[in-house]
Design an enzyme around this catalytic site. Structure first.
Site, mmCIF file in Angstrom:
data_model
loop_
_atom_site.group_PDB
_atom_site.id
_atom_site.type_symbol
_atom_site.label_atom_id
_atom_site.label_comp_id
_atom_site.label_asym_id
_atom_site.label_seq_id
_atom_site.Cartn_x
_atom_site.Cartn_y
_atom_site.Cartn_z
ATOM 1 N N GLU A 606 5.470 60.124 -12.491
ATOM 2 C CA GLU A 606 4.387 60.777 -12.257
ATOM 3 C C GLU A 606 3.433 60.281 -11.124
ATOM 4 O O GLU A 606 2.942 60.743 -10.378
ATOM 5 C CB GLU A 606 3.325 61.240 -13.422
ATOM 6 C CG GLU A 606 2.077 61.791 -13.334
ATOM 7 C CD GLU A 606 2.414 62.965 -12.774
ATOM 8 O OE1 GLU A 606 2.205 63.195 -11.415
ATOM 9 O OE2 GLU A 606 2.522 64.187 -13.364
ATOM 10 N N VAL A 609 3.413 60.153 -6.859
ATOM 11 C CA VAL A 609 2.640 61.040 -5.941
ATOM 12 C C VAL A 609 1.237 61.188 -6.754
ATOM 13 O O VAL A 609 1.054 61.488 -7.737
ATOM 14 C CB VAL A 609 3.070 62.367 -5.838
ATOM 15 C CG1 VAL A 609 2.472 63.200 -4.821
ATOM 16 C CG2 VAL A 609 4.791 62.271 -5.472
ATOM 17 N N ALA A 611 -1.072 59.000 -7.723
ATOM 18 C CA ALA A 611 -1.560 57.958 -8.689
ATOM 19 C C ALA A 611 -1.571 58.787 -9.865
ATOM 20 O O ALA A 611 -0.370 59.135 -10.303
ATOM 21 C CB ALA A 611 -2.725 57.204 -8.137
ATOM 22 N N LEU A 613 -2.926 61.066 -10.833
ATOM 23 C CA LEU A 613 -3.239 62.779 -11.091
ATOM 24 C C LEU A 613 -1.823 63.524 -11.433
ATOM 25 O O LEU A 613 -0.737 63.102 -10.963
ATOM 26 C CB LEU A 613 -3.334 63.371 -9.557
ATOM 27 C CG LEU A 613 -4.576 62.875 -8.820
ATOM 28 C CD1 LEU A 613 -4.657 63.442 -7.314
ATOM 29 C CD2 LEU A 613 -5.840 63.348 -9.550
ATOM 30 N N GLY A 664 -7.197 47.402 -2.879
ATOM 31 C CA GLY A 664 -6.136 47.764 -3.664
ATOM 32 C C GLY A 664 -5.592 48.965 -3.353
ATOM 33 O O GLY A 664 -4.779 49.510 -4.081
ATOM 34 N N GLU A 667 -0.342 49.383 0.195
ATOM 35 C CA GLU A 667 0.864 48.975 -0.358
ATOM 36 C C GLU A 667 0.657 47.350 0.043
ATOM 37 O O GLU A 667 -0.063 47.156 0.950
ATOM 38 C CB GLU A 667 2.101 49.555 0.204
ATOM 39 C CG GLU A 667 2.388 50.862 -0.094
ATOM 40 C CD GLU A 667 3.075 51.190 -1.592
ATOM 41 O OE1 GLU A 667 3.820 50.327 -1.966
ATOM 42 O OE2 GLU A 667 2.598 52.049 -2.142
ATOM 43 N N ASP A 678 5.196 56.214 3.557
ATOM 44 C CA ASP A 678 4.603 56.430 2.357
ATOM 45 C C ASP A 678 4.435 57.849 2.005
ATOM 46 O O ASP A 678 4.987 58.445 0.929
ATOM 47 C CB ASP A 678 3.439 55.382 1.961
ATOM 48 C CG ASP A 678 3.111 55.301 0.436
ATOM 49 O OD1 ASP A 678 4.168 54.909 -0.319
ATOM 50 O OD2 ASP A 678 2.094 55.651 -0.021
ATOM 51 N N LYS A 682 6.218 60.615 -0.440
ATOM 52 C CA LYS A 682 5.861 61.322 -1.491
ATOM 53 C C LYS A 682 6.065 62.874 -1.360
ATOM 54 O O LYS A 682 6.406 63.442 -2.315
ATOM 55 C CB LYS A 682 3.965 61.035 -1.456
ATOM 56 C CG LYS A 682 3.680 59.804 -1.984
ATOM 57 C CD LYS A 682 2.239 59.578 -1.689
ATOM 58 C CE LYS A 682 1.941 58.257 -2.213
ATOM 59 N NZ LYS A 682 0.530 57.760 -1.854
ATOM 60 N N GLY A 797 -5.552 53.352 -6.279
ATOM 61 C CA GLY A 797 -6.313 52.509 -7.019
ATOM 62 C C GLY A 797 -5.744 52.028 -8.145
ATOM 63 O O GLY A 797 -4.803 52.910 -8.751
#
Ligand code: ADP
Ligand code: ASP
Ligand code: MG
Length: 815
Positions: A606, A609, A611, A613, A664, A667, A678, A682, A797
């Site tokens: 999960e 893509v 984080a 969500l 943070g 990457e 990136d 995704k 994050g």
């Protein structure tokens, strides 16, 4: 009258024997007590080793004799006052000398007959009972000692002699009718044949001695004192969550012990069952614990399963061939052969076609059985009517036991689906006609896992244990472990999920704890760990073979992503925030998805893509419910969004990118974000999850970065290049400002075509007001035509990513 039996651990040393004295003396105040003792812990094993060494010309048997001598002399010295010791020490030495003479004999002759073996093994109980008997005499005036061999008479079946009950019962009853001692100490395990030769009742047989005595004297109770709090729902050494069973019927106890619950030697029940004498199993080291009460009462407990047990070292022998069909007597002949060879059959199944019959016996009997069976069916084998028997060694039987199982449907279904879900391969199945047990033959390597999953399923209020192997403990990994630590109690109490972290690794070190790492101090534990090694990590995870194992990849490492296949193939789930596997070539992505299905091992990503969500899960649900995705528009880079939301005339591009790193959001290598790779990865994953076949090269990536910046090979050089190209970035910013637009890095998929790139977003567009490091995805589907399905929120994050990984772990817990 009561009979109390104390096992090897209970009489292992003077300290333990003192506990035994206290327990017995208290009981003896109310009732006459017969005390049956085992050999001191491990002594019977030592005698057996010494005897085989002597018989095979290995002189080191003498060292074992010294060890045995020291053990007993030390124990005696600590139990008996010095003034009384000398005569007793000499007596022990005399017994040891006798033992040594016998062993010397074996050494000289180079042989060990079953008869001599029994005489040698009898020394363990002879020594222990002598010392304990003397210890009682010191404390209780009218205590006495009796050698069991004088009362228990058997045949000459050395190793496991058969008791002559008529004679034995008479001898015991007569002896006790005139014995008024308040305590009578007797050795367990040993007996005597009618021709006066020492015999033994089988390993673990002291329980049986006590039962024989209890039956013969009509005792009010037989107490078996051991090193655990009773008979447990499963072997407590293998199943941590096992619980003592409060009450159990003779039949259930017999079945559990027959199937390996070593706490009670199986023949023990017979002599007391006839007289309806209850058995109480108690713990010498925790006398206040209730223990297990065995009687003829069948308790109507809500749980029809009373316990789960297992037997190791099983061989499965299959006899099959067309010549067996409809030919009466094949089974009879098979069992006759085995009976002549005194081979004990533990397990039987027969195919209904009668084409084959399968039996489970001990490994030790395998060779003899194979030879005997092939000989007995030699004619049929030579005519190709029956195949030579198939022998499979090193298996194990697990059994569910319970008197009330017959009144409940679906138990075997539940048993086998639980095992199947955990990839435990079942070789054979049997259900007793009494329906008091359901047993299955499985591989030895799966025993612990099988016992624990079954135990969890049948006894632990459906608590599911998840065993995590975490690789990567950087920003996100650290947060992830923190969150588990924080939520552990809640999950256990509310969701009945027990999350344990079994291993943690970073690039330097790895640390394993089979019982679960104490999360409060995981950093410290990791520092004390071994040098990290990918291959070794996998080997260890496989070898532990724990149920519901989950490999959690919190790295961004390609090497780690290549290991998923190995985990999935072992039925180990993979949860990952590392995008590399799912955005690598399509075949690899598909292969992992297929393996996940084939091996029933979830593969969840999960956090690849958006984080934390719930984007991928939403796509999955759309597709599963029959919807079709036509178009995706998204801002999928929290870091790029953060960067373009903060980059203005007051903050240089360089500084904003730096800040994104510090917080943070990027990457470890910021080029992966800024180059758009990136984002391309995704959208590729979303496209694939929507059911389309696409490769990364097919996604047009229109980079806004000068080639020079992307060509740098270190982070330092990269940041320098950002400062050098400041004018380039400012020009883009000004252009956006001039057209009243904002800069957003957008990914788009429509009609089979995908691209990613920096776009000028006008005020009226839903992306315009996307704040901070947020992500947004719009799905246009069959059902969401005009107004797309929209998911929006923090997309980068450590804390949100960790919680996304956590959510995947919980998803597995809820399956
Ligand atoms: P003793 O020496 O007292 O006779 P044993 O070693 O023969 O003791 O039996 C006790 C041991 O049986 C326990 O320590 C435990 O490891 C093992 N065991 C196996 N299955 C069970 C079970 N279902 N319940 C209790 N103990 C069991
Ligand atoms: N000492 C014997 C054995 O170890 C008998 C017993 O402990 O029950 O097998
Ligand atoms: Mg025992």
């Amino acid at each position: 009258m009561k009979v109390l039996k104390f096992g090897g651990t209970s009489v292992a040393n003077a300290e333990n024997i003192k506990l035994v004295l206290d327990i017995v003396i208290q009981k003896a105040a109310q009732d006459q007590v017969i005390v049956v003792v085992s050999a001191l812990s491990k002594v019977t094993d030592l005698l057996q080793v010494a005897a085989s060494k002597a018989a095979s010309s290995d002189e080191t048997y003498k060292d074992i004799v010294l060890e045995i001598e020291k053990k007993h002399l030390d124990t005696l010295k600590q139990l008996i006052p010095v003034s009384e010791q000398s005569g007793l020490l000499s007596h022990v030495k005399r017994i040891i000398n006798h033992l040594e003479t016998l062993l010397d004999g074996c050494y000289l002759l180079g042989e060990l007959s079953p008869r001599t073996a029994d005489t040698i093994l009898s020394f363990g109980e002879l020594l222990s009972s002598f010392i304990i008997g003397e210890a009682f005499k010191q404390k209780v005036q009218n205590s006495s000692y009796k050698d069991s061999r004088e009362l228990i008479k058997t045949n000459n079946n050395f190793g496991k002699a058969v008791v002559n009950f008529d004679l034995t019962n008479d001898l015991i009853a007569t002896y006790f009718s005139t014995n008024n001692a308040s305590i009578v100490v007797m050795p367990g395990f040993i007996a005597m044949s009618q021709d006066g030769i020492s015999t033994t009742l089988g390993r673990g047989g002291s329980d049986y001695t006590a039962a024989i005595l209890a039956g013969a004297v009509n005792a009010t109770e037989l107490e078996i004192w051991t090193d655990v709090n009773g008979m447990y729902t499963a072997n407590p050494k293998l199943v941590k969550q096992a619980q003592p069973i409060a009450t159990i019927s003779y039949q259930e106890a017999m079945e559990l012990s027959h199937f390996g619950a070593k706490v009670l030697y199986p023949p023990t029940i017979q002599p007391v069952l006839r007289k309806n004498i209850p058995i109480l199993i108690k713990n010498t080291f925790e006398p206040a614990a209730a223990g297990t009460f065995i009687s003829n009462q069948v308790t109507s407990n809500a749980n029809p399963v009373k316990g789960i047990s297992h037997i190791d070292n099983i061989t499965l022998i299959t006899l099959e061939g067309p010549g067996m069909i409809g030919v009466s007597g094949s089974s009879k002949r098979l069992f006759e052969v085995l009976s002549i060879g005194t081979i004990n059959v533990i397990f039987i199944t027969q195919a209904s076609s009668e084409h084959s019959i399968c039996i489970g016996i001990l490994n030790a009997d395998a060779e003899a059985a194979e030879i005997a069976i092939n000989k007995a069916f030699a004619v049929e084998i030579s005519q190709n009517k029956i195949d030579p028997c198939i022998v499979e060694k090193n298996l194990c039987i697990i059994a569910l036991v319970g008197e009330n199982m017959k009144n409940h449907q679906g138990l075997s279904g539940r048993m086998f689906s639980t095992l199947g879900k955990n990839n435990v391969n079942i070789r054979a199945i049997a259900q007793g006609a009494s329906e008091r047990n359901i047993s299955a033959v499985i591989n030895v390597r799966d025993v612990k896992k099988a016992l624990n999953t079954l135990h969890e399923n049948f006894f632990e209020e459906n608590t599911k244990q998840l065993n995590l192997f975490v690789m990567g403990v950087g920003n996100v990994g650290e947060k992830f472990i923190e969150q588990i630590h924080q939520q552990k109690k809640f999950l256990k109490e509310n969701l009945k999920i027990n999350v344990r972290v079994i291993a943690i690794s970073n690039s330097r070190k790895m640390y394993f704890d089979e019982d679960g790492i104490a999360l409060k101090e995981w950093q410290f534990a990791l520092e004390t760990g071994e040098v990290a090694n990918q291959d070794e990590f996998i080997t260890r995870v496989k070898a532990l073979n724990l149920r519901n194992s989950i490999f959690v990849d919190i790295t961004a490492n390609e090497g780690v992503s290549r290991t998923y296949e190995q985990y999935l193939k072992q039925n180990i789930a993979v949860v990952t925030c590392n995008k590399i596997a799912c955005s690598s070539n399509y075949d690899n992505y598909k292969n992992l998805k297929n393996l996940s299905r084939q091996y029933n091992a979830p593969f969840l990503f999960e956090t690849n893509v958006g984080a934390g969500l719930p984007i991928i899960d939403t796509v999955k649900n759309l597709i599963a419910s029959g919807d079709k995705v036509h178009k995706i528009q998204a801002v999928l880079s929290g870091s790029l969004n953060f960067i373009f939301n903060n980059f203005d005339e007051n903050n240089s591009f360089h500084d904003v990118v730096k800040e994104a790193g510090v917080q943070g959001f990027t990457e470890p290598d910021p080029k992966i974000d800024l180059s758009g790779i990136d984002v391309a990865r995704k959208i590729l994953i979303l496209i694939r999850e929507s059911g389309y076949h696409m490769e990364i090269d097919a996604i047009a990536n229109e980079s806004f970065m000068p080639a020079e910046c992307l060509a740098t090979t270190s982070n330092e050089a990269f940041f320098e290049s950002l400062t050098k190209n400041a004018a380039h970035f400012e020009a883009i910013y000004k252009e956006a400002l001039a057209s009243n637009s904002r800069l957003k890095y957008v990914a788009q998929f429509e009609k089979g075509i995908a691209n990613v790139g920096l776009r000028f977003i006008p005020k009226e567009h839903p992306f315009y007001n996307l704040e901070g490091k947020d992500n947004i995805v719009l799905f246009f589907t069959d059902r969401y035509v005009e107004q797309p399905l929209m998911i929006k929120g923090a997309g980068a994050g450590a804390a949100v990513t960790a919680s996304g990984i956590f959510a995947d772990v919980i998803r597995i817990g809820n399956i």
